[in-house]
Design a protein around this motif. Structure first.
Motif, PDB file in Angstrom:
ATOM      1  N   LYS A   3       0.851  -1.204   0.048  1.00  0.00           N
ATOM      2  CA  LYS A   3       0.331  -0.073   0.075  1.00  0.00           C
ATOM      3  C   LYS A   3       0.468   1.098   0.081  1.00  0.00           C
ATOM      4  O   LYS A   3       2.008   1.403   0.751  1.00  0.00           O
ATOM      5  N   LYS A   4       0.763   2.325  -0.907  1.00  0.00           N
ATOM      6  CA  LYS A   4       1.322   3.338  -1.004  1.00  0.00           C
ATOM      7  C   LYS A   4       0.606   4.629  -0.787  1.00  0.00           C
ATOM      8  O   LYS A   4      -0.480   4.739   0.320  1.00  0.00           O
ATOM      9  N   GLN A   5       1.526   5.397  -0.884  1.00  0.00           N
ATOM     10  CA  GLN A   5       0.609   7.311  -1.250  1.00  0.00           C
ATOM     11  C   GLN A   5      -0.838   7.191  -0.596  1.00  0.00           C
ATOM     12  O   GLN A   5      -1.236   6.293  -1.421  1.00  0.00           O
ATOM     13  N   GLU A   6      -1.827   7.886  -0.044  1.00  0.00           N
ATOM     14  CA  GLU A   6      -3.427   8.155  -0.321  1.00  0.00           C
ATOM     15  C   GLU A   6      -3.439   9.229  -2.048  1.00  0.00           C
ATOM     16  O   GLU A   6      -2.672   9.794  -2.226  1.00  0.00           O
ATOM     17  N   VAL A  15      -8.460   6.165  -1.321  1.00  0.00           N
ATOM     18  CA  VAL A  15      -8.222   5.093  -2.203  1.00  0.00           C
ATOM     19  C   VAL A  15      -6.935   5.814  -1.805  1.00  0.00           C
ATOM     20  O   VAL A  15      -6.121   7.068  -2.224  1.00  0.00           O
ATOM     21  N   PHE A  16      -6.059   4.610  -1.809  1.00  0.00           N
ATOM     22  CA  PHE A  16      -4.658   4.279  -2.494  1.00  0.00           C
ATOM     23  C   PHE A  16      -3.478   3.848  -3.353  1.00  0.00           C
ATOM     24  O   PHE A  16      -4.438   2.590  -3.013  1.00  0.00           O
ATOM     25  N   ALA A  17      -2.177   4.358  -3.589  1.00  0.00           N
ATOM     26  CA  ALA A  17      -2.119   3.277  -4.820  1.00  0.00           C
ATOM     27  C   ALA A  17      -1.928   2.338  -4.717  1.00  0.00           C
ATOM     28  O   ALA A  17      -1.247   2.173  -2.783  1.00  0.00           O
ATOM     29  N   THR A  18      -0.968   1.679  -4.953  1.00  0.00           N
ATOM     30  CA  THR A  18      -0.273   0.196  -4.622  1.00  0.00           C
ATOM     31  C   THR A  18       0.835   0.206  -5.558  1.00  0.00           C
ATOM     32  O   THR A  18       1.046   0.961  -6.362  1.00  0.00           O
ATOM     33  N   ASP A  19       1.867  -0.687  -5.394  1.00  0.00           N
ATOM     34  CA  ASP A  19       2.874  -1.006  -6.399  1.00  0.00           C
ATOM     35  C   ASP A  19       2.347  -1.560  -7.944  1.00  0.00           C
ATOM     36  O   ASP A  19       3.366  -1.219  -8.182  1.00  0.00           O
ATOM     37  N   ASP A  20       1.268  -1.675  -7.206  1.00  0.00           N
ATOM     38  CA  ASP A  20       0.282  -2.182  -9.496  1.00  0.00           C
ATOM     39  C   ASP A  20       0.265  -1.045  -9.332  1.00  0.00           C
ATOM     40  O   ASP A  20      -1.630  -0.994  -9.043  1.00  0.00           O
ATOM     41  N   ASN A  21       0.624  -0.658 -11.004  1.00  0.00           N
ATOM     42  CA  ASN A  21      -0.443   0.395 -10.890  1.00  0.00           C
ATOM     43  C   ASN A  21      -2.011   0.288 -11.513  1.00  0.00           C
ATOM     44  O   ASN A  21      -3.233   1.071 -11.441  1.00  0.00           O
ATOM     45  N   ASP A  22      -2.640  -0.967 -11.791  1.00  0.00           N
ATOM     46  CA  ASP A  22      -4.117  -1.480 -12.466  1.00  0.00           C
ATOM     47  C   ASP A  22      -4.828  -1.759 -11.170  1.00  0.00           C
ATOM     48  O   ASP A  22      -5.786  -2.304 -10.817  1.00  0.00           O
ATOM     49  N   VAL A  24      -6.119  -0.599  -6.955  1.00  0.00           N
ATOM     50  CA  VAL A  24      -6.049   0.024  -5.404  1.00  0.00           C
ATOM     51  C   VAL A  24      -6.630   0.481  -4.522  1.00  0.00           C
ATOM     52  O   VAL A  24      -7.043  -1.150  -4.467  1.00  0.00           O
ATOM     53  N   VAL A  25      -6.344   0.355  -3.350  1.00  0.00           N
ATOM     54  CA  VAL A  25      -6.756   0.027  -1.794  1.00  0.00           C
ATOM     55  C   VAL A  25      -7.722   1.227  -1.831  1.00  0.00           C
ATOM     56  O   VAL A  25      -7.852   2.161  -1.665  1.00  0.00           O
ATOM     57  N   LEU A  26      -8.649   0.417  -1.522  1.00  0.00           N
ATOM     58  CA  LEU A  26      -9.813   1.080  -0.935  1.00  0.00           C
ATOM     59  C   LEU A  26     -10.181   1.131   0.449  1.00  0.00           C
ATOM     60  O   LEU A  26     -10.754  -0.264   1.100  1.00  0.00           O
ATOM     61  N   SER A  27     -10.477   2.103   0.702  1.00  0.00           N
ATOM     62  CA  SER A  27     -10.641   2.221   2.713  1.00  0.00           C
ATOM     63  C   SER A  27     -11.929   3.130   2.952  1.00  0.00           C
ATOM     64  O   SER A  27     -12.460   3.784   3.037  1.00  0.00           O
ATOM     65  N   PHE A  28     -12.534   2.163   3.605  1.00  0.00           N
ATOM     66  CA  PHE A  28     -13.883   2.212   3.863  1.00  0.00           C
ATOM     67  C   PHE A  28     -13.728   3.024   4.966  1.00  0.00           C
ATOM     68  O   PHE A  28     -13.122   2.545   6.321  1.00  0.00           O
TER      69      PHE A  28
END
Ligand code: TYD
Length: 236
Positions: A3-6, A15-22, A24-28
């Motif tokens: 998990k990377k930057q918001e 929504v946070f980036a991940t190391d895979d551009n395809d 993202v992490v959705l945080s509720f």
């Protein structure tokens, strides 16, 4: 997956980036808003309940042929989803009249709608999400005509699937809102499906089991969401 930057923070999810551009992490989050963000409160456990609720519904829809953003649950409040370009238009289907339809057209709250009504709204809090039609969407370039047709077709398919899912658990799916996005050029269902974006009534008593409890200050908001989850078998 790291998990990377918001990337973005909305009214109830981040929504946070991940190391895979395809992906993202959705945080509720526990934040709950209504009236275009004018009423905001923190409701304990809401992030967790909606994350698990959304995962269950998205998986159910995917199993029944609906393309969705959902990849997997990561933890109590986060899911991994496809990194989509969201279409700024909301698709609403109404099986029973309530909310803005009643205010706009003066019809009776609770009136059964046959056939169901379909409406588009522009996602724009400053303009209070105005109702728009296919012509606005195409002319202003919010989505291509073929993608608009796909969104409509998928939204009605979702209606058949979820009306039955909730009816079998003793509830009426009064109305709901869906949002779609593009992933590698194709339309997928995104955002979330939870009691925050739909109306659900107990079939016997017509008790409200959705965000109207928050909008109308009825209390027991999360308890109602948990009851819906329990009835359809969402593992909480
Ligand atoms: P609607 O009755 O148009 O709006 P309101 O909540 O102002 O009465 O909403 C129909 C359904 O779609 C309802 O279940 C709430 C959901 N919805 C959202 O979750 N967000 C939105 O921005 C809109 C327009 C609707």
């Amino acid at each position: 997956m790291e998990k990377k930057q918001e990337l973005y923070s909305g009214k109830a999810k981040s929504v946070f980036a991940t190391d895979d551009n395809d992906y993202v992490v959705l945080s509720f989050r526990d934040d709950t808003s209504a009236f275009d963000g004018e009423k905001v409160e923190q409701l304990s456990r809401k992030g967790e309940v909606n994350n698990k609720f959304n995962a269950y519904i998205m998986q159910y829809l995917a199993d029944n042929g609906i393309p969705t953003h959902f990849e997997k649950l990561l933890n109590e409040t986060e899911s991994l989803v496809k990194n989509m370009k969201m279409i700024p238009v909301e698709c609403v289907v109404r099986n029973v009249a309530s909310g803005s339809l009643v205010r706009r057209l003066g019809v009776e709250d609770g009136l059964e709608l046959n056939p169901p009504v379909f409406e588009f709204f522009l996602k724009n809090d400053a303009l209070h999400d105005p109702m728009v039609n296919e012509y606005h969407i195409e002319t202003f370039g919010w989505a291509k005509a073929e993608d608009v047709n796909k969104m409509k077709e998928l939204t009605f398919k979702v209606n058949e699937l979820l009306k039955k899912l909730f009816a079998d658990a003793g509830m009426i799916l009064v109305d709901y809102k869906l949002e779609f996005g593009l992933f590698k050029g194709e339309v997928y269902l995104g955002d979330e499906f939870s009691p925050d974006g739909c109306r659900l009534w107990d079939a016997e008593t017509r008790k409200k089991l959705d965000k109207d409890r928050f909008r109308q200050g009825l209390g027991g908001v999360i308890e109602a969401y948990e009851e819906v989850a329990r009835r359809i078998g969402v593992p909480l």
